[in-house]
Design a protein around this motif. Structure first.
Motif, PDB file in Angstrom:
ATOM      1  N   GLU A 270       0.843  -1.201   0.000  1.00 10.22           N
ATOM      2  CA  GLU A 270       0.000   0.000   0.000  1.00 10.22           C
ATOM      3  C   GLU A 270       0.876   1.249   0.000  1.00 10.22           C
ATOM      4  O   GLU A 270       0.611   2.211   0.723  1.00 10.22           O
ATOM      5  CB  GLU A 270      -0.908  -0.004   1.240  1.00 10.22           C
ATOM      6  N   GLY A 271       1.908   1.213  -0.809  1.00  5.74           N
ATOM      7  CA  GLY A 271       2.884   2.296  -0.803  1.00  5.74           C
ATOM      8  C   GLY A 271       2.308   3.666  -1.096  1.00  5.74           C
ATOM      9  O   GLY A 271       2.859   4.680  -0.658  1.00  5.74           O
ATOM     10  N   GLU A 272       1.184   3.723  -1.813  1.00  2.00           N
ATOM     11  CA  GLU A 272       0.613   5.026  -2.142  1.00  2.00           C
ATOM     12  C   GLU A 272      -0.002   5.708  -0.922  1.00  2.00           C
ATOM     13  O   GLU A 272      -0.255   6.917  -0.944  1.00  2.00           O
ATOM     14  CB  GLU A 272      -0.447   4.876  -3.238  1.00  2.00           C
ATOM     15  N   LEU A 273      -0.237   4.953   0.151  1.00  2.00           N
ATOM     16  CA  LEU A 273      -0.830   5.525   1.359  1.00  2.00           C
ATOM     17  C   LEU A 273       0.200   6.213   2.244  1.00  2.00           C
ATOM     18  O   LEU A 273      -0.154   7.094   3.026  1.00  2.00           O
ATOM     19  CB  LEU A 273      -1.526   4.430   2.183  1.00  2.00           C
ATOM     20  N   TYR A 274       1.462   5.791   2.147  1.00  2.00           N
ATOM     21  CA  TYR A 274       2.448   6.176   3.144  1.00  2.00           C
ATOM     22  C   TYR A 274       3.645   6.900   2.523  1.00  2.00           C
ATOM     23  O   TYR A 274       4.048   6.614   1.400  1.00  2.00           O
ATOM     24  CB  TYR A 274       2.939   4.940   3.899  1.00  2.00           C
ATOM     25  N   ARG A 275       4.230   7.801   3.326  1.00  2.00           N
ATOM     26  CA  ARG A 275       5.454   8.487   2.908  1.00  2.00           C
ATOM     27  C   ARG A 275       6.703   7.771   3.404  1.00  2.00           C
ATOM     28  O   ARG A 275       7.790   7.935   2.845  1.00  2.00           O
ATOM     29  CB  ARG A 275       5.442   9.926   3.436  1.00  2.00           C
ATOM     30  N   CYS A 276       6.569   7.000   4.489  1.00  2.00           N
ATOM     31  CA  CYS A 276       7.699   6.264   5.032  1.00  2.00           C
ATOM     32  C   CYS A 276       7.188   5.184   5.979  1.00  2.00           C
ATOM     33  O   CYS A 276       6.005   5.175   6.335  1.00  2.00           O
ATOM     34  CB  CYS A 276       8.683   7.194   5.750  1.00  2.00           C
ATOM     35  N   ALA A 277       8.085   4.276   6.374  1.00  2.00           N
ATOM     36  CA  ALA A 277       7.703   3.168   7.250  1.00  2.00           C
ATOM     37  C   ALA A 277       8.784   2.937   8.291  1.00  2.00           C
ATOM     38  O   ALA A 277       9.970   3.136   8.026  1.00  2.00           O
ATOM     39  CB  ALA A 277       7.484   1.897   6.428  1.00  2.00           C
ATOM     40  N   VAL A 278       8.353   2.499   9.490  1.00  2.00           N
ATOM     41  CA  VAL A 278       9.276   2.208  10.590  1.00  2.00           C
ATOM     42  C   VAL A 278       8.960   0.828  11.137  1.00  2.00           C
ATOM     43  O   VAL A 278       7.808   0.524  11.452  1.00  2.00           O
ATOM     44  CB  VAL A 278       9.150   3.254  11.718  1.00  2.00           C
ATOM     45  N   SER A 279       9.984  -0.008  11.251  1.00  2.00           N
ATOM     46  CA  SER A 279       9.804  -1.351  11.801  1.00  2.00           C
ATOM     47  C   SER A 279      10.792  -1.591  12.935  1.00  2.00           C
ATOM     48  O   SER A 279      11.986  -1.345  12.788  1.00  2.00           O
ATOM     49  CB  SER A 279      10.018  -2.414  10.716  1.00  2.00           C
ATOM     50  N   MET A 280      10.278  -2.088  14.060  1.00  2.00           N
ATOM     51  CA  MET A 280      11.112  -2.468  15.197  1.00  2.00           C
ATOM     52  C   MET A 280      10.929  -3.966  15.461  1.00  2.00           C
ATOM     53  O   MET A 280       9.807  -4.434  15.656  1.00  2.00           O
ATOM     54  CB  MET A 280      10.716  -1.665  16.440  1.00  2.00           C
ATOM     55  N   ALA A 281      12.023  -4.719  15.422  1.00  2.00           N
ATOM     56  CA  ALA A 281      12.006  -6.157  15.753  1.00  2.00           C
ATOM     57  C   ALA A 281      10.961  -6.912  14.945  1.00  2.00           C
ATOM     58  O   ALA A 281      10.244  -7.753  15.465  1.00  2.00           O
ATOM     59  CB  ALA A 281      11.777  -6.350  17.255  1.00  2.00           C
ATOM     60  N   GLY A 282      10.877  -6.590  13.663  1.00  5.72           N
ATOM     61  CA  GLY A 282       9.839  -7.172  12.824  1.00  5.72           C
ATOM     62  C   GLY A 282      10.168  -8.559  12.300  1.00  5.72           C
ATOM     63  O   GLY A 282      11.310  -9.021  12.348  1.00  5.72           O
ATOM     64  N   VAL A 283       9.127  -9.216  11.802  1.00  5.41           N
ATOM     65  CA  VAL A 283       9.252 -10.511  11.121  1.00  5.41           C
ATOM     66  C   VAL A 283       8.874 -10.284   9.665  1.00  5.41           C
ATOM     67  O   VAL A 283       7.784  -9.801   9.375  1.00  5.41           O
ATOM     68  CB  VAL A 283       8.336 -11.572  11.740  1.00  5.41           C
ATOM     69  N   PHE A 284       9.771 -10.636   8.768  1.00  4.91           N
ATOM     70  CA  PHE A 284       9.535 -10.397   7.343  1.00  4.91           C
ATOM     71  C   PHE A 284       9.590 -11.672   6.513  1.00  4.91           C
ATOM     72  O   PHE A 284       9.204 -11.679   5.351  1.00  4.91           O
ATOM     73  CB  PHE A 284      10.568  -9.396   6.813  1.00  4.91           C
TER      74      PHE A 284
END
Length: 213
Positions: A68-82
């Motif tokens: 949903e990249g069109e919704l956001y200007r940036c993203a922050v992840s802490m201790a995420g699972v990818f």
């Protein structure tokens, strides 16, 4: 700030079927629907929205960035699972057999369900990201190992996607030392200020309020 209780959240799981409790695609969609509902109010600048989360929330943040990249200007992840195949393997290799078997029972077997796990894991869609990403992780994390964020950083570099990272020795699942927390939130504040700055063509007409997750 919009902080949703997606289906399966602690204290809310009883409202949904057991299948929904592990349907990550629906949880991602809950966040997306909530953001779109907030945008419809006209109370925030739709060009200044960030997505942020920790642990499973970190997974949702990156899933939002890839899908949903069109919704956001940036993203922050802490201790995420990818990469869910990676975390199942890590649980097995760490002798955490209960967690390993539990994940197999709830999510399935990545050896037998490759397409499902490919779809579940946003690490496979990093090339779709069009926004900057902040990646934080404790090096001694045993819940979601540092390998998750290290792999993400490698993919971000590979695809030339702008990012910042903060990996801390002596930290586990999240930052618990005060000095590290201060450093982390100071860096996040600067990251958001930089990437949520008003666009030149909207600065004069849009209020200064920002939205985020």
């Amino acid at each position: 700030v919009f902080q949703p209780n997606y289906r399966g959240s602690i204290g809310h799981a009883w409202k949904f079927s057991e299948e929904d409790d592990w349907d990550f695609a629906k949880m991602h969609q809950d966040v997306t629907d909530g953001v779109k509902a907030v945008l419809k109010t006209g109370l925030i600048d739709r060009n200044r929205v960030a997505i942020m989360g920790a642990s499973f929330g970190g997974y949702l943040a990156l899933t939002g960035a890839t899908g949903e990249g069109e919704l956001y200007r940036c993203a922050v992840s802490m201790a995420g699972v990818f990469d869910w195949e990676m975390i199942i393997k890590a649980k097995r290799d760490s002798d955490a057999f209960i967690s390993h078997d539990y994940l197999l029972r709830k999510l399935g077997n990545p050896k037998l369900q490759k397409e499902k796990f490919d779809a579940l894991s946003p690490i496979n869609r990093v090339q779709q990201i069009k926004i900057p990403v902040f990646v934080a992780h404790g090096i001694n994390d045993r819940v979601a190992t540092i390998d998750q964020s290290a792999a993400l950083v490698n993919e971000l570099e590979k695809h030339k996607i702008p990012y910042e990272k903060m990996f801390k020795k002596g930290e586990t699942h999240g930052f618990h030392k005060l000095e590290n927390r201060v450093e982390y939130y100071t860096a996040i504040e600067a990251f958001l200020a930089k990437h949520l700055a008003p666009h030149a063509n909207t600065a004069a007409t849009v209020p200064a309020a920002t939205g985020g997750i």
